[in-house]
Design a protein around this motif. Structure first.
Motif, PDB file in Angstrom:
ATOM      1  N   PRO A   1      42.498  41.838  60.224  1.00  0.00           N
ATOM      2  CA  PRO A   1      43.650  42.045  59.380  1.00  0.00           C
ATOM      3  C   PRO A   1      43.569  41.081  57.984  1.00  0.00           C
ATOM      4  N   ALA A   2      43.875  39.839  58.853  1.00  0.00           N
ATOM      5  CA  ALA A   2      44.111  38.512  57.944  1.00  0.00           C
ATOM      6  C   ALA A   2      42.990  38.444  56.921  1.00  0.00           C
ATOM      7  N   ILE A   3      41.617  38.488  57.174  1.00  0.00           N
ATOM      8  CA  ILE A   3      40.476  38.302  56.590  1.00  0.00           C
ATOM      9  C   ILE A   3      40.226  39.617  55.569  1.00  0.00           C
ATOM     10  N   ALA A   4      40.355  40.750  56.285  1.00  0.00           N
ATOM     11  CA  ALA A   4      40.120  41.918  55.441  1.00  0.00           C
ATOM     12  C   ALA A   4      41.096  42.045  54.091  1.00  0.00           C
ATOM     13  N   ALA A   5      42.289  41.879  54.353  1.00  0.00           N
ATOM     14  CA  ALA A   5      43.346  41.927  53.203  1.00  0.00           C
ATOM     15  C   ALA A   5      42.871  41.202  52.088  1.00  0.00           C
ATOM     16  N   VAL A   6      41.999  39.901  52.173  1.00  0.00           N
ATOM     17  CA  VAL A   6      41.855  39.347  51.010  1.00  0.00           C
ATOM     18  C   VAL A   6      40.391  39.766  50.576  1.00  0.00           C
TER      19      VAL A   6
ATOM     20  N   LEU B   1      47.677  34.210  52.397  1.00  0.00           N
ATOM     21  CA  LEU B   1      46.676  33.108  52.148  1.00  0.00           C
ATOM     22  C   LEU B   1      46.559  32.124  53.412  1.00  0.00           C
ATOM     23  N   ALA B   2      48.095  31.755  53.881  1.00  0.00           N
ATOM     24  CA  ALA B   2      47.836  30.874  54.820  1.00  0.00           C
ATOM     25  C   ALA B   2      47.197  31.573  56.092  1.00  0.00           C
ATOM     26  N   ALA B   3      47.481  32.768  56.330  1.00  0.00           N
ATOM     27  CA  ALA B   3      46.789  33.447  57.491  1.00  0.00           C
ATOM     28  C   ALA B   3      45.319  33.549  57.428  1.00  0.00           C
ATOM     29  N   TYR B   4      44.901  33.964  56.145  1.00  0.00           N
ATOM     30  CA  TYR B   4      43.707  33.981  55.817  1.00  0.00           C
ATOM     31  C   TYR B   4      42.823  32.895  56.056  1.00  0.00           C
ATOM     32  N   ARG B   5      43.342  31.454  55.611  1.00  0.00           N
ATOM     33  CA  ARG B   5      42.725  30.192  55.743  1.00  0.00           C
ATOM     34  C   ARG B   5      42.646  30.060  57.052  1.00  0.00           C
ATOM     35  N   ALA B   6      43.558  30.197  58.134  1.00  0.00           N
ATOM     36  CA  ALA B   6      43.422  29.911  59.427  1.00  0.00           C
ATOM     37  C   ALA B   6      42.423  30.861  60.047  1.00  0.00           C
TER      38      ALA B   6
ATOM     39  N   TYR C   1      31.962  30.340  50.831  1.00  0.00           N
ATOM     40  CA  TYR C   1      31.826  31.656  50.331  1.00  0.00           C
ATOM     41  C   TYR C   1      33.232  32.272  50.518  1.00  0.00           C
ATOM     42  N   LEU C   2      33.722  32.093  51.820  1.00  0.00           N
ATOM     43  CA  LEU C   2      34.996  32.947  52.277  1.00  0.00           C
ATOM     44  C   LEU C   2      36.222  32.410  51.502  1.00  0.00           C
ATOM     45  N   LEU C   3      36.207  31.048  51.348  1.00  0.00           N
ATOM     46  CA  LEU C   3      37.526  30.414  50.575  1.00  0.00           C
ATOM     47  C   LEU C   3      37.245  30.732  49.340  1.00  0.00           C
ATOM     48  N   SER C   4      36.228  30.822  48.678  1.00  0.00           N
ATOM     49  CA  SER C   4      36.283  30.985  47.357  1.00  0.00           C
ATOM     50  C   SER C   4      36.373  32.305  47.067  1.00  0.00           C
ATOM     51  N   ARG C   5      36.535  33.146  47.842  1.00  0.00           N
ATOM     52  CA  ARG C   5      36.933  34.758  47.645  1.00  0.00           C
ATOM     53  C   ARG C   5      38.252  34.871  47.160  1.00  0.00           C
ATOM     54  N   ILE C   6      39.284  33.883  47.596  1.00  0.00           N
ATOM     55  CA  ILE C   6      40.547  33.832  47.155  1.00  0.00           C
ATOM     56  C   ILE C   6      40.533  33.761  45.503  1.00  0.00           C
ATOM     57  N   ASP C   7      39.518  32.915  44.786  1.00  0.00           N
ATOM     58  CA  ASP C   7      39.528  32.867  43.514  1.00  0.00           C
ATOM     59  C   ASP C   7      39.434  34.262  42.815  1.00  0.00           C
ATOM     60  N   VAL C   8      38.153  34.831  43.310  1.00  0.00           N
ATOM     61  CA  VAL C   8      37.877  36.146  42.817  1.00  0.00           C
ATOM     62  C   VAL C   8      38.830  37.348  42.944  1.00  0.00           C
TER      63      VAL C   8
ATOM     64  N   GLU D   1      50.060  27.157  43.740  1.00  0.00           N
ATOM     65  CA  GLU D   1      49.383  27.059  42.559  1.00  0.00           C
ATOM     66  C   GLU D   1      47.774  26.841  42.252  1.00  0.00           C
ATOM     67  N   ILE D   2      47.388  26.543  43.391  1.00  0.00           N
ATOM     68  CA  ILE D   2      45.705  26.493  43.129  1.00  0.00           C
ATOM     69  C   ILE D   2      45.159  26.926  44.502  1.00  0.00           C
ATOM     70  N   ASN D   3      43.819  27.134  44.649  1.00  0.00           N
ATOM     71  CA  ASN D   3      42.873  27.428  45.755  1.00  0.00           C
ATOM     72  C   ASN D   3      42.129  26.161  45.771  1.00  0.00           C
TER      73      ASN D   3
END
Length: 318
Positions: free
Chosen positions: A74-79, A37-42, A119-126, A286-288
Motif C-alpha cells: 500500500p505505501a508504494i502503490a499509493a504513490v 510520502l514518509a511511509a513511501y520513502r521508508a 527511479y522510485l523516489l523521482s516518482r514523487i515528482d511525477v 516543500e521539496i522532494n
C-alpha cells in the motif's frame, strides 16, 4: 492508489432536502487522501535493502518477483498509482529500466540498486506534477515565457547560487580543460547547463537555499552550485543515449526539478550542512530530494509554489 471518499453509512429516515442533493448531470467533488510520502520513502528504503541482497547474475528472476511484490504494498502503490502512468505503467517502466541498465562512468546510478532508488523516489515528482505539460524541444525551453534567463539576473547580482554553462565551441572546451588542469578543485566537475533558464519559483527556492547555506556553512565555503535545471524531453532522451540515468518522465522536463552539487562541498566540510538543509525542507513538504551521488536532485512541491512566486516577485521588485 486512489482512495475514494468515505461518507457515513446512510441512516433510515426522510430523504435529504432537495437543496442538498446532487444536481443531475453535474459531477460532484470526491475527497482524496494524499499518499503518505514518509511511509513511501521508508518502504522504498526497505525494498532497496532486499534488492541489494540479490546482486548476483542469477538473481534476475528473484529481483523481478521481489519488485512485483513490493510495488503492490500500500505505501508504494499509493504513490505509483497516483502518477499519470499508474501502478502498472510505473512497474513496467522500472522493469524495462532494470533490463536495459548498463553501469558506466557517466551515470549517477552506480549499480542496479541505485537505479531503482533514483527511479522510485523521482516518482514523487511525477505524481506531484502529473497534469503539467513538459517542454518537448530545446526551442520550447529557450523561448517560453514561463522561464527566465538566469544570465540577466546574474549580471545584476540577483542570484544566490552559481552555475556554469556548457561550452559551445572547441575554443570554449579548450579553455575549460585548461582551467581544470590549472585549478582542478576550484569549481565542481560538471558538464554545465545546456539551458540557463528556470521557473521563477525555482529561482526563489534556490536563492532561499543559497542564503541559508551561506549562513550555516563553514567560513570560506563556496556558494550553492546548480548543475542542472530545466531540460527538454528532447535533451532528456539525448542524455539517456549517452548513458546518463535520465528518467522519463522527469520533473526536469516540466521545469520543476533541479540538481545541486554535493560532493564538491566535502572539501569545505560543508556537504552535511547542505544535506541537512535540503532534508529539512523535504520533511516540511516543500521539496522532494533524491540522492544521486555527486549531485542531489530536488523537485519543488506544488504546495510551495505560491509562496515562492510571491517571494520571487518581492525580491525582484515586480
Amino acid at each position: 492508489m486512489r482512495v475514494p471518499s468515505r461518507s457515513p453509512r446512510q441512516q433510515p429516515g426522510p430523504p435529504a432536502p432537495a437543496r442538498r442533493r446532487a444536481q443531475a448531470g453535474r459531477p460532484q467533488p470526491t475527497a482524496t487522501v494524499a499518499p503518505d510520502l514518509a511511509a513511501y520513502r521508508a518502504a522504498v528504503a526497505d525494498l532497496l535493502v532486499e534488492v541489494g541482497a540479490l546482486t548476483g547474475a542469477g538473481s534476475t528472476n528473484a529481483r523481478q518477483v521481489l519488485i512485483d511484490q513490493r510495488l503492490r504494498e500500500p505505501a508504494i502503490a499509493a504513490v505509483l498509482d497516483a502518477t499519470a502512468q499508474g501502478l502498472v505503467g510505473a512497474r513496467e517502466t522500472l522493469l524495462l529500466e532494470m533490463a536495459r541498465y548498463q553501469p558506466n562512468a557517466r551515470s549517477s546510478a552506480g549499480d542496479l540498486t541505485a537505479l531503482i532508488r533514483i527511479y522510485l523516489l523521482s516518482r514523487i515528482d511525477v505524481m506531484w506534477w502529473r497534469d503539467a505539460t513538459m517542454f518537448r524541444t530545446d526551442v520550447e525551453v529557450r523561448h517560453t515565457p514561463e522561464l527566465v534567463d538566469l544570465e540577466w539576473l546574474r549580471r545584476r547580482d540577483l542570484l544566490r547560487f552559481r552555475y556554469t554553462e556548457q561550452p559551445r565551441t572547441i575554443i570554449g572546451r579548450g579553455v575549460r580543460a585548461l582551467r581544470r588542469r590549472v585549478a582542478p578543485d576550484a569549481t565542481p566537475r560538471t558538464a554545465g547547463l545546456l539551458f540557463r533558464h528556470a521557473r521563477r519559483e525555482i529561482i526563489a527556492l534556490l536563492n532561499d537555499i543559497g542564503r541559508e547555506f551561506a549562513a550555516a556553512a563553514p567560513a570560506g565555503t563556496g556558494p550553492l552550485w546548480v548543475t542542472s535545471l530545466v531540460r527538454s524531453a528532447e535533451h532528456q532522451h539525448r542524455l539517456r543515449r549517452l548513458g546518463y540515468a535520465a528518467m522519463v518522465p522527469s520533473g526536469h522536463c516540466l521545469g520543476w526539478a533541479v540538481d545541486v552539487e554535493m560532493e564538491w562541498f566535502r572539501r569545505f566540510g560543508a556537504r552535511d550542512v547542505l544535506a541537512e538543509l535540503l532534508l529539512h525542507r523535504q520533511r516540511a513538504g516543500e521539496i522532494n530530494v533524491v540522492d544521486e551521488g555527486q549531485a542531489w536532485h530536488i523537485c519543488l512541491a506544488p504546495a510551495a509554489t505560491l509562496r515562492l512566486r510571491r517571494a520571487y516577485e518581492a525580491e525582484m521588485g515586480i
